[in-house]
Design a protein around this motif. Structure first.
Motif, mmCIF file in Angstrom:
data_model
loop_
_atom_site.group_PDB
_atom_site.id
_atom_site.type_symbol
_atom_site.label_atom_id
_atom_site.label_comp_id
_atom_site.label_asym_id
_atom_site.label_seq_id
_atom_site.Cartn_x
_atom_site.Cartn_y
_atom_site.Cartn_z
ATOM 1 N N LYS A 106 0.777 -1.109 -0.163
ATOM 2 C CA LYS A 106 0.183 0.468 0.003
ATOM 3 C C LYS A 106 1.030 1.257 0.129
ATOM 4 N N LYS A 107 0.183 2.080 0.051
ATOM 5 C CA LYS A 107 0.640 3.631 -0.359
ATOM 6 C C LYS A 107 1.470 4.112 0.761
ATOM 7 N N LEU A 108 3.061 4.615 0.644
ATOM 8 C CA LEU A 108 3.968 4.878 2.126
ATOM 9 C C LEU A 108 3.643 5.924 2.512
ATOM 10 N N SER A 109 3.348 6.142 3.691
ATOM 11 C CA SER A 109 3.231 7.110 4.829
ATOM 12 C C SER A 109 4.108 8.395 4.265
ATOM 13 N N ALA A 110 3.230 9.728 4.946
ATOM 14 C CA ALA A 110 4.861 10.773 5.532
ATOM 15 C C ALA A 110 5.884 10.303 6.115
ATOM 16 N N ARG A 111 5.751 9.689 7.298
ATOM 17 C CA ARG A 111 7.006 8.886 8.205
ATOM 18 C C ARG A 111 7.253 7.844 7.580
ATOM 19 N N ASP A 112 7.084 7.329 6.915
ATOM 20 C CA ASP A 112 7.973 6.222 6.579
ATOM 21 C C ASP A 112 9.294 7.433 4.686
ATOM 22 N N ARG A 113 8.033 8.025 4.436
ATOM 23 C CA ARG A 113 9.315 8.498 2.967
ATOM 24 C C ARG A 113 10.003 9.355 4.567
ATOM 25 N N LYS A 114 9.673 9.891 4.923
ATOM 26 C CA LYS A 114 11.087 10.833 6.004
ATOM 27 C C LYS A 114 11.784 9.835 6.771
ATOM 28 N N GLY A 115 11.311 8.500 7.165
ATOM 29 C CA GLY A 115 12.665 7.353 7.530
ATOM 30 C C GLY A 115 13.061 7.209 5.894
ATOM 31 N N ILE A 116 13.118 6.436 5.532
ATOM 32 C CA ILE A 116 14.098 6.124 3.819
ATOM 33 C C ILE A 116 14.853 7.024 3.651
ATOM 34 N N GLU A 117 14.074 8.730 3.392
ATOM 35 C CA GLU A 117 14.929 10.164 3.404
ATOM 36 C C GLU A 117 16.049 10.117 4.461
ATOM 37 N N LYS A 118 15.718 9.919 5.422
ATOM 38 C CA LYS A 118 16.640 10.070 6.361
ATOM 39 C C LYS A 118 18.024 8.538 6.746
ATOM 40 N N ASP A 119 17.287 7.634 6.233
ATOM 41 C CA ASP A 119 18.636 6.608 6.126
ATOM 42 C C ASP A 119 19.288 6.515 4.823
ATOM 43 N N LEU A 120 18.642 7.171 3.447
ATOM 44 C CA LEU A 120 19.673 7.543 2.677
ATOM 45 C C LEU A 120 20.530 8.678 2.692
ATOM 46 N N GLU A 121 19.762 9.816 3.750
ATOM 47 C CA GLU A 121 20.930 10.267 4.205
ATOM 48 C C GLU A 121 22.065 10.062 4.729
ATOM 49 N N ASP A 122 21.877 9.630 5.466
ATOM 50 C CA ASP A 122 23.007 8.715 6.446
ATOM 51 C C ASP A 122 23.793 7.496 5.783
ATOM 52 N N LEU A 123 23.056 7.140 4.431
ATOM 53 C CA LEU A 123 24.373 6.206 3.688
ATOM 54 C C LEU A 123 25.161 6.961 3.563
ATOM 55 N N PHE A 124 24.919 7.910 2.326
ATOM 56 C CA PHE A 124 25.477 8.846 2.120
ATOM 57 C C PHE A 124 26.127 9.972 1.834
ATOM 58 N N ASP A 125 26.441 10.356 3.325
ATOM 59 C CA ASP A 125 26.848 11.198 4.321
ATOM 60 C C ASP A 125 28.709 10.716 4.223
ATOM 61 N N ASP A 126 29.404 11.269 3.986
ATOM 62 C CA ASP A 126 30.809 10.577 3.741
ATOM 63 C C ASP A 126 31.694 10.879 5.150
ATOM 64 N N ASP A 127 30.983 12.204 5.511
ATOM 65 C CA ASP A 127 30.745 12.634 7.392
ATOM 66 C C ASP A 127 30.899 11.040 7.577
ATOM 67 N N ALA A 128 30.269 10.562 7.828
ATOM 68 C CA ALA A 128 29.746 9.786 8.723
ATOM 69 C C ALA A 128 30.415 8.218 9.092
ATOM 70 N N TRP A 129 31.166 8.191 7.955
ATOM 71 C CA TRP A 129 31.889 6.845 7.986
ATOM 72 C C TRP A 129 33.538 7.080 8.369
ATOM 73 N N PRO A 130 34.182 6.435 8.990
ATOM 74 C CA PRO A 130 35.356 6.511 9.248
ATOM 75 C C PRO A 130 36.669 6.336 8.025
ATOM 76 N N ASP A 131 37.985 7.367 7.937
ATOM 77 C CA ASP A 131 38.322 7.380 6.743
ATOM 78 C C ASP A 131 39.322 6.213 6.595
ATOM 79 N N LYS A 132 39.294 5.616 7.565
ATOM 80 C CA LYS A 132 39.747 4.054 7.701
ATOM 81 C C LYS A 132 38.621 3.370 7.239
#
Length: 137
Positions: A106-132
Motif C-alpha cells: 500500500k502507499k507510503l506514509s509521510a512517516r515512511d518517506r521521512k524514514g527512508i530519506e533519513k536512511d539515504l542521507e546517512d548512507l551517502f554522508d561521507d562524514d559519517a563513515w570512518p576514513d580508515k
C-alpha cells in the motif's frame, strides 16, 4: 573361603544344568535313546505346546492393550477442560502498519518517506563513515 550357602538341591541342579550344557547334541540324543525316550514325539509335543503358548500370550497381550486403551479413554475424558470462546479483536479501520511489508504494497506514509530519506542521507554522508577501511592502516 566363604561358607557355601547353597542348598544341596541348588548345587545338584547346577551340576545337572552344567552337565547338560556341556554335552553335544549327539550325546544328548544317544542318552535319550538309551533311556527309551522318543525324541520325535517329545519334539512334536514341544512344538504343539509352543504354538498354544504363543496363542495364549497373544490373547493376554490383546486383553492388556484393550484395558490400557479403555483406561486412557477414561482418563482423557475426565481431563477435558472447556474454554469459553473468545471474540476476535477488531482492529480500527484507520490502523496502518509501520512497515511497507506489513502493508502489502500500500502507499507510503509521510512517516515512511521521512524514514527512508533519513536512511539515504546517512548512507551517502561521507562524514559519517570512518576514513580508515578494514584493509588500510
Amino acid at each position: 573361603m566363604a561358607k557355601d550357602k547353597k542348598t544341596f538341591q541348588d548345587r545338584l541342579a547346577e551340576e545337572i544344568d552344567e552337565a547338560i550344557s556341556n554335552m553335544s547334541d549327539e550325546e544328548i540324543r544317544k542318552e535319550a535313546e538309551e533311556a527309551g525316550d522318543d525324541i520325535a514325539a517329545f519334539g512334536n509335543r514341544m512344538r504343539a505346546w509352543l504354538e498354544t503358548a504363543k496363542d495364549e500370550v497373544a490373547e493376554i497381550a490383546i486383553k492388556e492393550a484393550k484395558a490400557s486403551a479403555e483406561k486412557g479413554r477414561a482418563v482423557r475424558n475426565q481431563n477435558v477442560v472447556t474454554m469459553a470462546p473468545s471474540k476476535p479483536r477488531t482492529r480500527p479501520d484507520i490502523f496502518m502498519p509501520d512497515t511497507v511489508a506489513a502493508r502489502h504494497g500500500k502507499k507510503l506514509s509521510a512517516r515512511d518517506r521521512k524514514g527512508i530519506e533519513k536512511d539515504l542521507e546517512d548512507l551517502f554522508d561521507d562524514d559519517a563513515w570512518p576514513d580508515k577501511k578494514d584493509g588500510d592502516e
